[in-house]
Design a protein around this motif. Structure first.
Motif, short mmCIF file in Angstrom:
data_model
loop_
_atom_site.label_atom_id
_atom_site.label_comp_id
_atom_site.label_asym_id
_atom_site.label_seq_id
_atom_site.Cartn_x
_atom_site.Cartn_y
_atom_site.Cartn_z
N PRO A 195 -4.18 -12.14 12.89
CA PRO A 195 -4.65 -13.51 12.72
C PRO A 195 -4.99 -13.84 11.26
CG PRO A 195 -5.69 -12.52 14.64
CD PRO A 195 -4.95 -11.42 13.93
N GLY A 196 -4.42 -14.92 10.77
CA GLY A 196 -4.65 -15.31 9.39
C GLY A 196 -3.69 -14.67 8.41
N HIS A 197 -2.97 -13.62 8.84
CA HIS A 197 -2.04 -12.92 7.96
C HIS A 197 -0.61 -12.94 8.48
CE1 HIS A 197 -5.02 -10.95 5.23
NE2 HIS A 197 -5.81 -11.14 6.27
N GLY A 198 -0.41 -13.32 9.74
CA GLY A 198 0.94 -13.33 10.30
C GLY A 198 1.26 -12.05 11.05
N GLY A 199 2.48 -11.56 10.83
CA GLY A 199 2.93 -10.39 11.57
C GLY A 199 3.06 -9.15 10.69
N ILE A 200 3.58 -8.08 11.29
CA ILE A 200 3.78 -6.83 10.56
C ILE A 200 4.79 -7.02 9.44
CG2 ILE A 200 4.61 -4.46 10.75
CD1 ILE A 200 1.82 -4.98 11.95
N LEU A 201 5.86 -7.76 9.71
CA LEU A 201 6.85 -8.01 8.66
C LEU A 201 6.24 -8.76 7.48
CD1 LEU A 201 9.95 -9.00 10.83
CD2 LEU A 201 9.73 -6.95 9.41
N ASP A 202 5.31 -9.65 7.76
CA ASP A 202 4.65 -10.39 6.68
C ASP A 202 3.83 -9.46 5.79
OD1 ASP A 202 5.42 -13.10 7.37
OD2 ASP A 202 4.12 -12.90 9.11
N ARG A 203 3.27 -8.41 6.36
CA ARG A 203 2.39 -7.50 5.60
C ARG A 203 3.17 -6.35 4.95
NH1 ARG A 203 -0.69 -9.86 3.36
NH2 ARG A 203 0.66 -11.55 3.99
N PHE A 204 4.31 -5.97 5.52
CA PHE A 204 5.02 -4.79 5.03
C PHE A 204 6.34 -5.14 4.34
CE2 PHE A 204 2.00 -2.75 7.75
CZ PHE A 204 1.86 -1.46 7.25
N ASP A 205 6.61 -6.43 4.14
CA ASP A 205 7.89 -6.82 3.55
C ASP A 205 8.11 -6.19 2.17
OD1 ASP A 205 5.90 -8.32 2.35
OD2 ASP A 205 6.74 -10.27 2.88
N SER A 206 7.09 -6.19 1.32
CA SER A 206 7.23 -5.60 -0.01
C SER A 206 7.37 -4.09 0.05
CB SER A 206 6.02 -5.98 -0.87
OG SER A 206 5.96 -7.37 -1.09
N LEU A 207 6.56 -3.45 0.88
CA LEU A 207 6.58 -1.99 0.98
C LEU A 207 7.90 -1.47 1.53
CD1 LEU A 207 2.94 -1.45 2.29
CD2 LEU A 207 3.83 -0.76 0.06
N LEU A 208 8.54 -2.24 2.40
CA LEU A 208 9.83 -1.82 2.95
C LEU A 208 10.92 -1.79 1.88
CD1 LEU A 208 9.78 -3.71 6.37
CD2 LEU A 208 9.61 -1.25 6.01
N PHE A 209 10.68 -2.44 0.75
CA PHE A 209 11.58 -2.34 -0.40
C PHE A 209 11.09 -1.29 -1.40
CE2 PHE A 209 13.94 -5.67 1.21
CZ PHE A 209 14.89 -6.18 0.33
N VAL A 210 9.78 -1.21 -1.58
CA VAL A 210 9.23 -0.33 -2.62
C VAL A 210 9.38 1.15 -2.24
CG1 VAL A 210 7.11 0.38 -3.79
CG2 VAL A 210 7.64 -2.04 -3.53
N PHE A 211 9.06 1.52 -1.01
CA PHE A 211 9.12 2.94 -0.63
C PHE A 211 10.53 3.53 -0.79
CE2 PHE A 211 5.06 2.30 1.82
CZ PHE A 211 4.32 3.20 1.07
N PRO A 212 11.59 2.88 -0.29
CA PRO A 212 12.92 3.45 -0.52
C PRO A 212 13.28 3.53 -2.00
CG PRO A 212 12.99 1.87 1.29
CD PRO A 212 11.64 1.74 0.64
N MET A 213 12.84 2.55 -2.79
CA MET A 213 13.11 2.60 -4.23
C MET A 213 12.39 3.78 -4.88
SD MET A 213 14.87 1.17 -6.58
CE MET A 213 15.31 -0.37 -5.75
N MET A 214 11.19 4.08 -4.43
CA MET A 214 10.46 5.23 -4.95
C MET A 214 11.20 6.53 -4.62
SD MET A 214 6.48 4.20 -4.10
CE MET A 214 5.82 5.73 -4.75
#
Length: 263
Positions: free
Chosen positions: A236-255
């Motif tokens: 609530p107030g933040h949306g869904g899991i994709l809304d919170r992990f969208d950046s990390l789903l790009f950053v971790f593979p790049m790392m």
């Protein structure tokens, strides 16, 4: 704002012990996050449930997220296990040619690969060390804070107005600068845990910050395409899991690609 703060506090109370403990707990958490994120994708795309297709897509995703080979040595490699579920999806086209065909097959293949690799990288970063995982989190969080503050104060030039009207070029640059400053302080304390020199790591930080912002914009493009404000309502107030992990789903593979941890 009050709802956002409460949700953030509750999420941190749950999330912090998981990443500190690691082990099987973080594997379980990554699997749950992946399942919820997959369900968010399907609810954005379809007005009616597609349980069979979604269930196979989830299994394909879990084949990539979880260390099945470690638990069951007789199983094929994760990639071949993943492909078995893709073949099942292809076979499903034979029996549902009206609603499920070669064009729509791309959706479960894409989502299972995107979430599977992304959340597996999350696990792999933690198994390398908590310091590496926190490094990624601090980069993403500081980028978001810097982009918001600088963009709100001096932002004038739109970054991607058709996708995310509030984001600005000045904000994006401010996010990168903020990430570099925070990372420099972090690396001053924990730099010995990383395989590269401080200057090289700070160059990587710029790359990771850009990748995180790109991940955010990509997720915004999904929502814009499907005509939704948030990917879900689980936070609530933040949306869904994709809304919170969208950046990390790009950053971790790049790392991983740049050698900061191994799979």
């Amino acid at each position: 704002m009050k709802q956002r703060v409460i949700t953030a506090i509750v999420a941190l109370i749950i999330f912090i012990p998981i990443i500190v403990y690691g082990g099987g707990l973080i594997e379980f958490a990554a699997a749950v996050l992946g399942i919820v994120a997959m369900d968010e994708f399907y609810k954005m795309k379809y007005d009616t449930p597609h349980y069979g297709q979604e269930a196979v897509a989830i299994l394909a995703m879990l084949a990539l997220i979880l260390p099945w080979k470690q638990w069951f040595p007789i199983l094929p490699s994760p990639l071949f296990l993943y492909y078995i579920f893709i073949m099942i999806l292809m076979a499903m086209m034979v029996f549902d040619q009206k609603d499920f065909h070669i064009d729509s097959l791309g959706f479960p293949v894409f989502t299972s690969l995107y979430l599977g690799i992304g959340f597996h990288s999350f696990i792999a970063a933690r198994f390398t060390s908590l310091i590496v995982l926190l490094f990624a989190l601090f980069i993403v969080w500081s980028t978001d804070i810097g982009a918001y503050m600088i963009g709100r104060k001096i932002g004038k030039h739109k970054l991607a107005p058709s996708i995310s009207p509030n984001k600005t070029v000045e904000g994006a640059i401010g996010g990168i600068v903020c990430a570099v400053v925070v990372s420099a302080l972090y690396l001053w304390k924990f730099g010995a845990h990383f395989p590269y020199s401080m200057p090289m790591m700070l160059i990587f930080v710029v790359i990771f910050s850009i990748a995180g912002q790109l991940g955010d914009l990509v997720e915004s493009s999904y929502k814009r395409f499907y005509g939704v404000k948030d990917s879900g309502k689980i936070l609530p107030g933040h949306g869904g899991i994709l809304d919170r992990f969208d950046s990390l789903l790009f950053v971790f593979p790049m790392m991983y690609i740049l050698g900061l941890f191994t799979m």
